[in-house]
Design a protein around this motif. Structure first.
Motif, PDB file in Angstrom:
ATOM      1  N   ARG A 164      41.303  32.654  53.788  1.00  0.00           N
ATOM      2  CA  ARG A 164      42.210  33.102  52.558  1.00  0.00           C
ATOM      3  C   ARG A 164      41.402  32.467  51.735  1.00  0.00           C
ATOM      4  NH1 ARG A 164      46.600  33.994  54.068  1.00  0.00           N
ATOM      5  NH2 ARG A 164      46.557  33.239  56.208  1.00  0.00           N
ATOM      6  N   GLU A 165      42.156  30.659  51.963  1.00  0.00           N
ATOM      7  CA  GLU A 165      42.013  29.896  51.091  1.00  0.00           C
ATOM      8  C   GLU A 165      40.584  29.573  50.833  1.00  0.00           C
ATOM      9  OE1 GLU A 165      43.509  27.036  53.068  1.00  0.00           O
ATOM     10  OE2 GLU A 165      45.749  27.161  53.082  1.00  0.00           O
ATOM     11  N   SER A 166      39.475  30.124  50.725  1.00  0.00           N
ATOM     12  CA  SER A 166      38.512  29.818  49.620  1.00  0.00           C
ATOM     13  C   SER A 166      38.277  30.647  49.176  1.00  0.00           C
ATOM     14  CB  SER A 166      37.523  29.676  51.373  1.00  0.00           C
ATOM     15  OG  SER A 166      36.271  29.822  50.781  1.00  0.00           O
ATOM     16  N   ILE A 167      38.701  31.769  49.491  1.00  0.00           N
ATOM     17  CA  ILE A 167      38.424  33.118  48.433  1.00  0.00           C
ATOM     18  C   ILE A 167      39.131  32.561  47.487  1.00  0.00           C
ATOM     19  CG2 ILE A 167      38.768  35.451  48.012  1.00  0.00           C
ATOM     20  CD1 ILE A 167      37.550  35.924  50.634  1.00  0.00           C
ATOM     21  N   TYR A 168      40.452  32.192  47.439  1.00  0.00           N
ATOM     22  CA  TYR A 168      41.365  32.259  46.261  1.00  0.00           C
ATOM     23  C   TYR A 168      41.118  30.845  45.737  1.00  0.00           C
ATOM     24  CZ  TYR A 168      46.193  30.686  43.935  1.00  0.00           C
ATOM     25  OH  TYR A 168      46.883  30.104  43.400  1.00  0.00           O
ATOM     26  N   HIS A 169      40.725  29.846  46.065  1.00  0.00           N
ATOM     27  CA  HIS A 169      40.078  28.888  45.787  1.00  0.00           C
ATOM     28  C   HIS A 169      38.451  29.244  44.853  1.00  0.00           C
ATOM     29  CE1 HIS A 169      43.338  26.032  46.994  1.00  0.00           C
ATOM     30  NE2 HIS A 169      42.831  26.055  48.526  1.00  0.00           N
ATOM     31  N   ALA A 170      37.970  30.086  45.689  1.00  0.00           N
ATOM     32  CA  ALA A 170      36.830  30.755  44.354  1.00  0.00           C
ATOM     33  C   ALA A 170      37.254  31.058  43.011  1.00  0.00           C
ATOM     34  CB  ALA A 170      36.336  31.147  45.390  1.00  0.00           C
ATOM     35  N   ILE A 171      38.656  32.144  43.273  1.00  0.00           N
ATOM     36  CA  ILE A 171      38.577  32.801  41.969  1.00  0.00           C
ATOM     37  C   ILE A 171      39.796  31.990  41.193  1.00  0.00           C
ATOM     38  CG2 ILE A 171      40.329  34.680  41.282  1.00  0.00           C
ATOM     39  CD1 ILE A 171      39.117  36.272  44.335  1.00  0.00           C
ATOM     40  N   GLN A 172      40.485  30.752  41.364  1.00  0.00           N
ATOM     41  CA  GLN A 172      41.433  29.897  40.680  1.00  0.00           C
ATOM     42  C   GLN A 172      40.243  29.092  40.073  1.00  0.00           C
ATOM     43  OE1 GLN A 172      44.338  32.090  41.191  1.00  0.00           O
ATOM     44  NE2 GLN A 172      44.955  29.979  40.376  1.00  0.00           N
ATOM     45  N   SER A 173      39.138  29.064  40.544  1.00  0.00           N
ATOM     46  CA  SER A 173      37.918  28.323  39.628  1.00  0.00           C
ATOM     47  C   SER A 173      37.022  29.063  38.515  1.00  0.00           C
ATOM     48  CB  SER A 173      37.490  27.576  40.412  1.00  0.00           C
ATOM     49  OG  SER A 173      38.092  26.838  41.534  1.00  0.00           O
ATOM     50  N   ASN A 174      37.952  30.431  38.139  1.00  0.00           N
ATOM     51  CA  ASN A 174      37.056  31.795  37.915  1.00  0.00           C
ATOM     52  C   ASN A 174      35.929  31.524  38.384  1.00  0.00           C
ATOM     53  OD1 ASN A 174      38.171  32.964  35.175  1.00  0.00           O
ATOM     54  ND2 ASN A 174      35.810  31.540  33.827  1.00  0.00           N
ATOM     55  N   MET A 175      35.435  32.302  39.814  1.00  0.00           N
ATOM     56  CA  MET A 175      34.048  32.770  40.113  1.00  0.00           C
ATOM     57  C   MET A 175      34.297  34.200  39.692  1.00  0.00           C
ATOM     58  SD  MET A 175      32.550  33.095  44.174  1.00  0.00           S
ATOM     59  CE  MET A 175      32.375  31.480  43.614  1.00  0.00           C
ATOM     60  N   PRO A 176      33.403  34.821  39.018  1.00  0.00           N
ATOM     61  CA  PRO A 176      33.355  36.103  38.735  1.00  0.00           C
ATOM     62  C   PRO A 176      33.640  36.867  39.957  1.00  0.00           C
ATOM     63  CG  PRO A 176      31.813  35.078  37.049  1.00  0.00           C
ATOM     64  CD  PRO A 176      31.742  33.975  38.207  1.00  0.00           C
ATOM     65  N   CYS A 177      34.296  37.970  39.501  1.00  0.00           N
ATOM     66  CA  CYS A 177      34.724  38.712  41.361  1.00  0.00           C
ATOM     67  C   CYS A 177      34.651  40.636  40.952  1.00  0.00           C
ATOM     68  CB  CYS A 177      35.765  37.666  41.868  1.00  0.00           C
ATOM     69  SG  CYS A 177      36.444  38.874  43.203  1.00  0.00           S
ATOM     70  N   MET A 178      34.730  41.177  41.548  1.00  0.00           N
ATOM     71  CA  MET A 178      34.461  42.368  41.568  1.00  0.00           C
ATOM     72  C   MET A 178      35.225  42.802  42.873  1.00  0.00           C
ATOM     73  SD  MET A 178      31.726  44.196  39.302  1.00  0.00           S
ATOM     74  CE  MET A 178      32.514  45.304  39.054  1.00  0.00           C
ATOM     75  N   ALA A 179      36.696  43.581  43.201  1.00  0.00           N
ATOM     76  CA  ALA A 179      37.157  43.942  44.072  1.00  0.00           C
ATOM     77  C   ALA A 179      37.617  44.946  44.067  1.00  0.00           C
ATOM     78  CB  ALA A 179      37.984  43.303  44.890  1.00  0.00           C
ATOM     79  N   GLU A 180      37.565  46.122  44.924  1.00  0.00           N
ATOM     80  CA  GLU A 180      37.714  48.012  45.110  1.00  0.00           C
ATOM     81  C   GLU A 180      38.729  48.072  46.910  1.00  0.00           C
ATOM     82  OE1 GLU A 180      34.662  49.388  43.888  1.00  0.00           O
ATOM     83  OE2 GLU A 180      33.770  49.991  45.142  1.00  0.00           O
ATOM     84  N   CYS A 181      39.702  48.845  46.099  1.00  0.00           N
ATOM     85  CA  CYS A 181      39.803  49.314  47.702  1.00  0.00           C
ATOM     86  C   CYS A 181      40.718  48.563  48.346  1.00  0.00           C
ATOM     87  CB  CYS A 181      39.607  50.561  47.721  1.00  0.00           C
ATOM     88  SG  CYS A 181      40.658  51.938  48.578  1.00  0.00           S
ATOM     89  N   GLY A 182      39.867  48.772  49.097  1.00  0.00           N
ATOM     90  CA  GLY A 182      40.155  47.605  50.185  1.00  0.00           C
ATOM     91  C   GLY A 182      40.446  46.144  50.235  1.00  0.00           C
ATOM     92  N   GLY A 183      38.657  45.598  49.102  1.00  0.00           N
ATOM     93  CA  GLY A 183      39.157  44.994  48.823  1.00  0.00           C
ATOM     94  C   GLY A 183      39.914  43.964  47.863  1.00  0.00           C
ATOM     95  N   PHE A 184      40.428  45.132  47.386  1.00  0.00           N
ATOM     96  CA  PHE A 184      41.314  44.581  46.334  1.00  0.00           C
ATOM     97  C   PHE A 184      43.249  44.448  47.028  1.00  0.00           C
ATOM     98  CE2 PHE A 184      45.208  47.178  43.549  1.00  0.00           C
ATOM     99  CZ  PHE A 184      45.259  46.328  43.219  1.00  0.00           C
TER     100      PHE A 184
END
Length: 469
Positions: free
Chosen positions: A333-353
């Motif tokens: 969870r922390e790894s994904i959070y930091h990747a997104i905070q670092s502006n990594m392009p991300c698409m998430a839908e339904c369960g991923g959202f």
């Protein structure tokens, strides 16, 4: 699209459909595919409509290539192209219908129904019918569904839930009364059952003795279904026309070749495990053909994201079923959070959202900590919150779509969010109801709708371009 020519192609194929959901078509398809596999035939399978789970069974059974054929998402020429590309180097394609044969995306219309797909692809049809509580009454039902449209193309009937002795007596009666071949039956099954949960069937890998059950099913089909006749019907399917284009959406997709100057492979990580497994194969093909290497990872089991990722894809699935395990994997969870905070392009839908929220209510109704990239909570409801096809339109220009530009998709979820997003507008095709949806921030796009990239390849193209940068 830029047309580069048209030609007729020959694809041995047949559609197995039903007169209603619950007719037994999925079980019939599993039985037929497993028996065809035993004969060492090269197989392909397709599913009508926006379904994820049935194609998983097709792949688990046979290792077959799979695709979705959906006339809401894409026009007929694209559906034909997908069918053709998915069938290359195979002996037969089995197409599984959705809902009742004529049930379309709007009440009272057959648009985007299984019938519409069969009509647009000239695919011969075999209808599965549950026989519970009927004998001679089967004949007028079969006659009615076959004659409801002049071009129904119904060439066979499969009877479900009928004993052999009754089948042998009713088969000649039906054939005499309707002039349609009865190609086989399945008796009431005591050792095979496809369990369901709130979004449909359980996953194939959750059925511990799946292969044993499939072998049992194949043995029954060998004795009760005329596989040779089905092969003959498929072999006699007429040619259909495909348009060779420079923007095909199937496995040979070539919207944009990777630049010669790119020095390293483009790596997009995508969540794939029991909690996140809902992906259109056409979406994944599209990303690969745009130059992406797709790197699977498990938010349930892996401790952190794979190294050297350029982008992130979080598909749908059942995070609510595995909420405790997702919470316990804090390092991911922390790894994904930091990747997104670092502006990594991300698409998430339904369960991923849902997984990106601060908190999520599990199927057990307890609350669990999630990634925290989306402010808010996901909570359990008592009914389907949003269901069916949607057209998703950008309210303002953003990194994925221009203002008023749209992409198509569908929604199907029992959980809801305190923060569903307001950057796009979803319009229900069946009722013209509109509502705000989705978050778009810089190079990130999340929301409940499952998007079908081939309905507007520009969104996927922009995602890939952002990952390259």
């Amino acid at each position: 699209m830029n047309n580069t020519g048209k030609r007729n192609v020959k694809v041995p194929r047949v559609m197995i459909t039903g007169i209603a959901s619950g007719s037994g078509k999925t079980t019939m398809v599993c039985a037929i595919l497993q028996e065809l596999k035993r004969r060492n035939l090269a197989l392909a399978a397709c599913k009508c409509g926006p379904d994820y789970i049935d194609p998983m069974f097709h792949r688990a059974i046979t290792g077959a290539k799979t695709a979705n054929l959906d006339l809401f998402f894409t026009p007929p020429e694209t559906v034909r192209e997908i069918l053709y590309q998915n069938s290359i180097d195979t002996d037969i394609t089995i197409v599984e219908g959705v809902m009742g044969y004529y049930d379309g995306m709007e009440l009272g219309k057959d648009t985007a129904s299984s019938y519409d797909v069969a009509r647009q692809t000239k695919t011969p049809v075999i209808v599965a019918i549950s026989c519970k509580g009927m004998s001679l009454s089967l004949a007028p039902i079969i006659q009615g569904i076959a004659q409801f449209r002049e071009d129904s193309n119904i060439q066979g009937i499969l009877l479900n839930g009928i004993q052999k002795a009754m089948y042998e007596r009713i088969k000649p009666v039906i054939e005499e009364q309707t002039n349609i071949a009865v190609v086989g039956f399945l008796p009431p099954l005591t050792n095979f059952q496809l369990e369901s949960r709130h979004l449909g069937l359980v996953m194939p890998d959750e059925i511990g003795n799946l292969q044993e059950q499939l072998d049992y099913l194949s043995g029954i089909a060998r004795d009760s279904i005329d596989i040779d006749l089905i092969l003959q019907i498929a072999k006699n399917a007429p040619e259909f026309e495909v348009e060779e284009t420079t923007e095909t959406v199937a496995s040979n997709l070539n919207i944009e070749k990777p630049s010669e100057v790119e020095k390293k492979p483009l790596r997009i990580g995508y969540a794939y495990d029991k909690a996140f497994c809902f992906y259109y194969q056409e979406n994944l093909h599209m990303l690969r053909k745009m130059g992406a290497t797709l790197v699977p990872f498990s938010p349930l089991k892996d401790k952190e994201l794979p190294e050297n990722l350029d982008g992130l894809l979080l598909g749908g699935g059942y995070p609510e079923v595995y909420a405790r395990e997702l919470e316990e994997n804090k390092s991911m969870r922390e790894s994904i959070y930091h990747a997104i905070q670092s502006n990594m392009p991300c698409m998430a839908e339904c369960g991923g959202f849902m997984y990106l929220h601060e908190q999520m209510q599990g199927k057990d109704e307890a609350w669990y900590e999630m990634v925290g990239a989306v402010k808010g909570e996901c909570f359990k409801t008592k009914r389907l919150v949003r269901f069916g096809y949607v057209t998703v339109t950008a309210n303002e220009q953003n990194a994925y779509l221009d203002k008023d530009e749209s992409i198509r998709g569908h929604e199907f979820h029992y959980w809801d969010s305190t923060n569903t997003g307001e950057d796009y507008t979803a319009t229900k095709t069946s009722s013209a109801i509109s509502y705000p949806t989705m978050h778009v921030k810089d190079n990130q796009l999340y929301g409940y709708p499952h998007l079908y990239y081939p309905s507007n390849p520009r969104a996927a193209k922009h995602f890939v371009e952002m990952c390259k940068r």
